[in-house]
Design a protein around this motif. Structure first.
Motif, PDB file in Angstrom:
ATOM      1  N   GLU A  56       0.804  -1.220   0.000  1.00 21.94           N
ATOM      2  CA  GLU A  56       0.000   0.000   0.000  1.00 21.94           C
ATOM      3  C   GLU A  56       0.837   1.270   0.000  1.00 21.94           C
ATOM      4  OE1 GLU A  56      -4.152  -0.221   1.512  1.00 21.94           O
ATOM      5  OE2 GLU A  56      -3.235  -1.662   2.918  1.00 21.94           O
ATOM      6  N   GLU A  57       1.988   1.191  -0.651  1.00 23.83           N
ATOM      7  CA  GLU A  57       2.784   2.397  -0.889  1.00 23.83           C
ATOM      8  C   GLU A  57       2.134   3.207  -1.996  1.00 23.83           C
ATOM      9  OE1 GLU A  57       6.692   1.010  -1.829  1.00 23.83           O
ATOM     10  OE2 GLU A  57       6.947   0.057   0.118  1.00 23.83           O
ATOM     11  N   ARG A  58       1.523   2.525  -2.942  1.00 21.32           N
ATOM     12  CA  ARG A  58       0.742   3.164  -4.001  1.00 21.32           C
ATOM     13  C   ARG A  58      -0.707   2.732  -3.810  1.00 21.32           C
ATOM     14  NH1 ARG A  58       2.795   2.000  -9.779  1.00 21.32           N
ATOM     15  NH2 ARG A  58       1.474   3.763 -10.238  1.00 21.32           N
ATOM     16  N   PHE A  59      -1.615   3.616  -4.072  1.00 18.66           N
ATOM     17  CA  PHE A  59      -3.048   3.354  -3.972  1.00 18.66           C
ATOM     18  C   PHE A  59      -3.432   2.894  -2.569  1.00 18.66           C
ATOM     19  CE2 PHE A  59      -1.774   2.293  -8.384  1.00 18.66           C
ATOM     20  CZ  PHE A  59      -2.337   3.382  -9.001  1.00 18.66           C
ATOM     21  N   ALA A  60      -3.085   3.708  -1.596  1.00 12.73           N
ATOM     22  CA  ALA A  60      -3.456   3.405  -0.212  1.00 12.73           C
ATOM     23  C   ALA A  60      -4.978   3.287  -0.123  1.00 12.73           C
ATOM     24  CB  ALA A  60      -2.957   4.503   0.717  1.00 12.73           C
ATOM     25  N   GLY A  61      -5.435   2.302   0.591  1.00 12.44           N
ATOM     26  CA  GLY A  61      -6.869   2.072   0.732  1.00 12.44           C
ATOM     27  C   GLY A  61      -7.436   1.129  -0.308  1.00 12.44           C
ATOM     28  N   SER A  62      -6.616   0.724  -1.274  1.00 10.87           N
ATOM     29  CA  SER A  62      -7.120  -0.176  -2.322  1.00 10.87           C
ATOM     30  C   SER A  62      -7.439  -1.571  -1.764  1.00 10.87           C
ATOM     31  CB  SER A  62      -6.137  -0.280  -3.478  1.00 10.87           C
ATOM     32  OG  SER A  62      -4.908  -0.815  -3.046  1.00 10.87           O
ATOM     33  N   ARG A  63      -6.743  -1.975  -0.703  1.00 12.97           N
ATOM     34  CA  ARG A  63      -7.011  -3.289  -0.104  1.00 12.97           C
ATOM     35  C   ARG A  63      -8.419  -3.322   0.479  1.00 12.97           C
ATOM     36  NH1 ARG A  63      -5.666  -5.145   5.280  1.00 12.97           N
ATOM     37  NH2 ARG A  63      -4.486  -3.234   5.449  1.00 12.97           N
ATOM     38  N   ALA A  64      -8.827  -2.273   1.173  1.00 15.27           N
ATOM     39  CA  ALA A  64     -10.168  -2.212   1.758  1.00 15.27           C
ATOM     40  C   ALA A  64     -11.244  -2.219   0.665  1.00 15.27           C
ATOM     41  CB  ALA A  64     -10.307  -0.977   2.634  1.00 15.27           C
ATOM     42  N   LYS A  65     -11.001  -1.464  -0.401  1.00 14.54           N
ATOM     43  CA  LYS A  65     -11.960  -1.448  -1.516  1.00 14.54           C
ATOM     44  C   LYS A  65     -12.038  -2.817  -2.180  1.00 14.54           C
ATOM     45  CE  LYS A  65     -11.295   3.426  -2.499  1.00 14.54           C
ATOM     46  NZ  LYS A  65     -10.763   4.422  -3.428  1.00 14.54           N
ATOM     47  N   ALA A  66     -10.876  -3.445  -2.342  1.00 21.44           N
ATOM     48  CA  ALA A  66     -10.837  -4.762  -2.973  1.00 21.44           C
ATOM     49  C   ALA A  66     -11.559  -5.792  -2.110  1.00 21.44           C
ATOM     50  CB  ALA A  66      -9.397  -5.190  -3.212  1.00 21.44           C
ATOM     51  N   LEU A  67     -11.430  -5.671  -0.798  1.00 23.78           N
ATOM     52  CA  LEU A  67     -12.099  -6.618   0.094  1.00 23.78           C
ATOM     53  C   LEU A  67     -13.610  -6.510  -0.040  1.00 23.78           C
ATOM     54  CD1 LEU A  67     -11.799  -8.803   2.194  1.00 23.78           C
ATOM     55  CD2 LEU A  67     -11.692  -7.023   3.947  1.00 23.78           C
ATOM     56  N   GLU A  68     -14.124  -5.283  -0.149  1.00 24.94           N
ATOM     57  CA  GLU A  68     -15.566  -5.093  -0.348  1.00 24.94           C
ATOM     58  C   GLU A  68     -16.025  -5.762  -1.642  1.00 24.94           C
ATOM     59  OE1 GLU A  68     -16.855  -1.037  -0.166  1.00 24.94           O
ATOM     60  OE2 GLU A  68     -15.693  -0.651   1.661  1.00 24.94           O
ATOM     61  N   VAL A  69     -15.288  -5.537  -2.713  1.00 24.31           N
ATOM     62  CA  VAL A  69     -15.639  -6.121  -4.013  1.00 24.31           C
ATOM     63  C   VAL A  69     -15.525  -7.644  -3.957  1.00 24.31           C
ATOM     64  CG1 VAL A  69     -14.969  -6.251  -6.446  1.00 24.31           C
ATOM     65  CG2 VAL A  69     -14.956  -4.047  -5.270  1.00 24.31           C
ATOM     66  N   PHE A  70     -14.464  -8.133  -3.325  1.00 23.67           N
ATOM     67  CA  PHE A  70     -14.243  -9.574  -3.220  1.00 23.67           C
ATOM     68  C   PHE A  70     -15.387 -10.245  -2.467  1.00 23.67           C
ATOM     69  CE2 PHE A  70     -12.571 -13.404  -1.253  1.00 23.67           C
ATOM     70  CZ  PHE A  70     -11.946 -14.027  -2.321  1.00 23.67           C
ATOM     71  N   LEU A  71     -15.788  -9.672  -1.345  1.00 25.90           N
ATOM     72  CA  LEU A  71     -16.863 -10.263  -0.552  1.00 25.90           C
ATOM     73  C   LEU A  71     -18.196 -10.234  -1.295  1.00 25.90           C
ATOM     74  CD1 LEU A  71     -15.950  -8.911   2.996  1.00 25.90           C
ATOM     75  CD2 LEU A  71     -15.566 -11.204   2.065  1.00 25.90           C
ATOM     76  N   ALA A  72     -18.403  -9.224  -2.136  1.00 26.34           N
ATOM     77  CA  ALA A  72     -19.629  -9.159  -2.934  1.00 26.34           C
ATOM     78  C   ALA A  72     -19.620 -10.207  -4.050  1.00 26.34           C
ATOM     79  CB  ALA A  72     -19.798  -7.760  -3.522  1.00 26.34           C
ATOM     80  N   ARG A  73     -18.447 -10.404  -4.679  1.00 24.74           N
ATOM     81  CA  ARG A  73     -18.349 -11.351  -5.796  1.00 24.74           C
ATOM     82  C   ARG A  73     -18.225 -12.802  -5.338  1.00 24.74           C
ATOM     83  NH1 ARG A  73     -13.788  -8.732  -9.705  1.00 24.74           N
ATOM     84  NH2 ARG A  73     -14.812  -6.743 -10.072  1.00 24.74           N
ATOM     85  N   PHE A  74     -17.458 -13.025  -4.270  1.00 24.15           N
ATOM     86  CA  PHE A  74     -17.135 -14.383  -3.831  1.00 24.15           C
ATOM     87  C   PHE A  74     -17.446 -14.563  -2.342  1.00 24.15           C
ATOM     88  CE2 PHE A  74     -13.996 -12.971  -7.013  1.00 24.15           C
ATOM     89  CZ  PHE A  74     -14.274 -13.844  -8.051  1.00 24.15           C
ATOM     90  N   PRO A  75     -18.702 -14.464  -1.938  1.00 23.27           N
ATOM     91  CA  PRO A  75     -19.007 -14.553  -0.507  1.00 23.27           C
ATOM     92  C   PRO A  75     -18.651 -15.914   0.100  1.00 23.27           C
ATOM     93  CG  PRO A  75     -21.022 -14.535  -1.804  1.00 23.27           C
ATOM     94  CD  PRO A  75     -19.890 -14.254  -2.746  1.00 23.27           C
ATOM     95  N   SER A  76     -18.664 -16.956  -0.696  1.00 26.04           N
ATOM     96  CA  SER A  76     -18.351 -18.288  -0.158  1.00 26.04           C
ATOM     97  C   SER A  76     -16.857 -18.473   0.124  1.00 26.04           C
ATOM     98  CB  SER A  76     -18.827 -19.374  -1.122  1.00 26.04           C
ATOM     99  OG  SER A  76     -18.144 -19.270  -2.346  1.00 26.04           O
ATOM    100  N   LEU A  77     -16.026 -17.586  -0.401  1.00 22.21           N
ATOM    101  CA  LEU A  77     -14.577 -17.690  -0.186  1.00 22.21           C
ATOM    102  C   LEU A  77     -14.080 -16.779   0.935  1.00 22.21           C
ATOM    103  CD1 LEU A  77     -13.313 -17.764  -3.882  1.00 22.21           C
ATOM    104  CD2 LEU A  77     -13.691 -19.688  -2.348  1.00 22.21           C
ATOM    105  N   ALA A  78     -14.973 -16.092   1.598  1.00 18.57           N
ATOM    106  CA  ALA A  78     -14.578 -15.110   2.603  1.00 18.57           C
ATOM    107  C   ALA A  78     -13.744 -15.714   3.722  1.00 18.57           C
ATOM    108  CB  ALA A  78     -15.808 -14.431   3.184  1.00 18.57           C
ATOM    109  N   ASP A  79     -14.048 -16.938   4.107  1.00 22.03           N
ATOM    110  CA  ASP A  79     -13.304 -17.550   5.211  1.00 22.03           C
ATOM    111  C   ASP A  79     -12.032 -18.250   4.751  1.00 22.03           C
ATOM    112  OD1 ASP A  79     -14.721 -19.509   3.848  1.00 22.03           O
ATOM    113  OD2 ASP A  79     -15.055 -20.731   5.644  1.00 22.03           O
TER     114      ASP A  79
END
Length: 102
Positions: A56-79
């Motif tokens: 997160e040296e570049r695009f700080a906060g992108s991990r949090a945004k990606a997590l939101e998108v990931f959980l919406a697309r792949f809810p069964s893989l969250a754990d």
């Protein structure tokens, strides 16, 4: 027959710089276990650019945004993923270990 080295360099230069949307996709690909080599080829970038995103040296906060998108697309893989920050493990021995030889 493989492409000439100069043609690979010119194709890398023609690719625009990574964007925040790319950073989100790179995080998601990491959680989906896409190989680093494939990401480098897909985005035609230097491997250091991936690590700048993952640390997160570049695009700080992108991990949090990606997590939101990931959980919406792949809810069964969250754990099955570790959404934590990237941890760099250096190959060099820790300097404290040198004290063992004094």
């Amino acid at each position: 027959m493989s492409p000439a080295p100069h043609s690979l360099l010119s194709s890398r230069r023609s690719r625009p710089a990574l964007t925040e949307a790319d950073a989100v996709d790179i995080w998601i690909a990491r959680w989906l276990k896409v190989r680093r080599r494939d990401l480098i080829q897909r985005y035609a970038c230097d491997p250091r650019r991936l690590y700048e995103i993952w640390q997160e040296e570049r695009f700080a906060g992108s991990r949090a945004k990606a997590l939101e998108v990931f959980l919406a697309r792949f809810p069964s893989l969250a754990d099955r993923i570790d959404p934590g920050a990237h941890v760099r493990i250096p190959k060099a021995p820790h300097p404290d270990q040198l004290q063992l030889f004094n």
